[in-house]
Design an enzyme around this catalytic site. Structure first.
Site: not given
Length: 348
Positions: A248-249
């Site tokens: 994520h990210g």
């Protein structure tokens, strides 16, 4: 097709060829093959002099050769038609496309597809059996969605993008034009976000977005996770192999290549034109500079400078890794020498 026809279609990247000196040597080419497996009628390629022996043993009717006069003479003496180029493998890839194109169904919407009334479907789209398209989804022109694909609410699929069977596109996912998502891949599912508390783990909702820019390709059973806030982004023309985990990210630049079983934790930033070999792993928040290369099974815990090549786990500069590996293989001998020296000095 005749060898001369192939030559004409690939002429923009051909430097020289055998027809110049042997115009009557124009065999019929029926397909492509690896040089050690090629039969009569096949065209193959050789990348350099270390494969010279294969020219003598191959049954190929034509070869794509490097700019190596010795190899060209060798092929001519064996009666093999040839063309020469600075990048034989690249030209061979173009030759394959002359004989094979991936399956592309005609525009159609299968009767078993479930499409929400609010979804917007572009022109010339194919939607296969048992596809589920949720509310607010937008499908671009010429897109291909194979059977059993599920697209969660508000997803956007760009023009001419292909979603292969059984992949899943979760909410808050934006996929650009000319992308390919292979079977079993999951794009935009929840990132691994949990906060420790005295009573256990508190789930942090993943409210961010997942963005794939134009020309991205994702291999089978790979995952690109959605972040808690902000976005996970994969840059234009980046290619990702099977069984890859993008946390994520993460921010991945353009023109990167990420091989199978590679993985990166959350918040990793990867520059442009980076190569990550198989089973390489990147720790949380690490930054990889433009043009860097990580060799197979590299474990990257610290930032990597632009253009640097790293190997080993923990990863280190490749030249240092080679020296360390050489010493490592000699450790038993070094240990015995140390024991002998200790005995000589009267130590236990």
């Amino acid at each position: 097709m005749k060898f001369s026809e192939i030559l004409s279609q690939l002429a923009d990247t051909v430097t020289s060829h055998s027809i110049t000196s042997q115009p009557n040597q124009n065999p019929e080419i029926t397909g492509v093959a690896a040089i050690d497996e090629a039969k009569k009628g096949a065209i193959s390629y050789v990348e350099g002099g270390k494969f010279a022996s294969l020219i003598n043993s191959t049954e190929a009717s034509a070869l794509i050769l490097p700019l190596d006069e010795k190899l060209q003479i060798q092929a001519t003496e064996k009666g093999i038609a040839w063309l020469a180029t600075p990048e034989p493998r690249l030209l061979f890839a173009k030759a394959i496309a002359l004989f094979y194109q991936p399956y592309r169904p005609n525009p159609d919407i299968h009767t078993t597809a479930v499409i929400h009334p609010t979804a917007k479907i572009g022109n010339d789209v194919y939607i296969g059996a048992h596809v589920v398209i949720s509310q607010g989804v937008e499908i671009g022109n010429g897109a291909i969605i194979h059977p059993n694909v599920v697209i969660y609410p508000d997803g956007k699929i760009g023009d001419r993008t292909t979603l292969h069977a059984n992949c899943s596109i979760h909410e808050r996912t934006i996929i650009g034009a000319d992308c390919v998502i292979h079977s079993g891949a999951v794009i935009g599912a929840e990132g691994f976000g949990f906060v420790p508390t005295r009573t256990g783990w508190l789930k942090m909702e993943q409210s961010g977005y997942t963005v794939l820019e134009d020309g991205v390709e994702i291999g089978c059973n790979s995952a690109v996770d959605r972040p808690a806030v902000g976005e996970t982004r994969i840059g234009r023309n980046t290619k990702i192999d099977n069984l890859v985990q993008i946390g994520h990210g993460c921010q991945i630049g353009s023109g990167c290549a990420i091989a199978g079983q590679a993985g990166m934790a959350g918040g990793v930033k990867v520059g442009n034109r980076v190569i990550l070999a198989g089973q390489s792993g990147i720790a949380n928040q690490v930054k990889i500079g433009d043009g860097a290369i990580a060799s197979a099974q590299a474990g990257i815990h610290n930032n990597v400078a632009p253009g640097e090549i790293v190997s080993g786990s923990p990863a280190m500069p490749h030249k240092l890794y080679l020296k360390v590996s050489a010493v490592y293989s000699r450790l038993p001998d070094i240990y015995q020498s140390l024991k002998q020296l200790q005995r000589q000095l009267g130590q236990k």
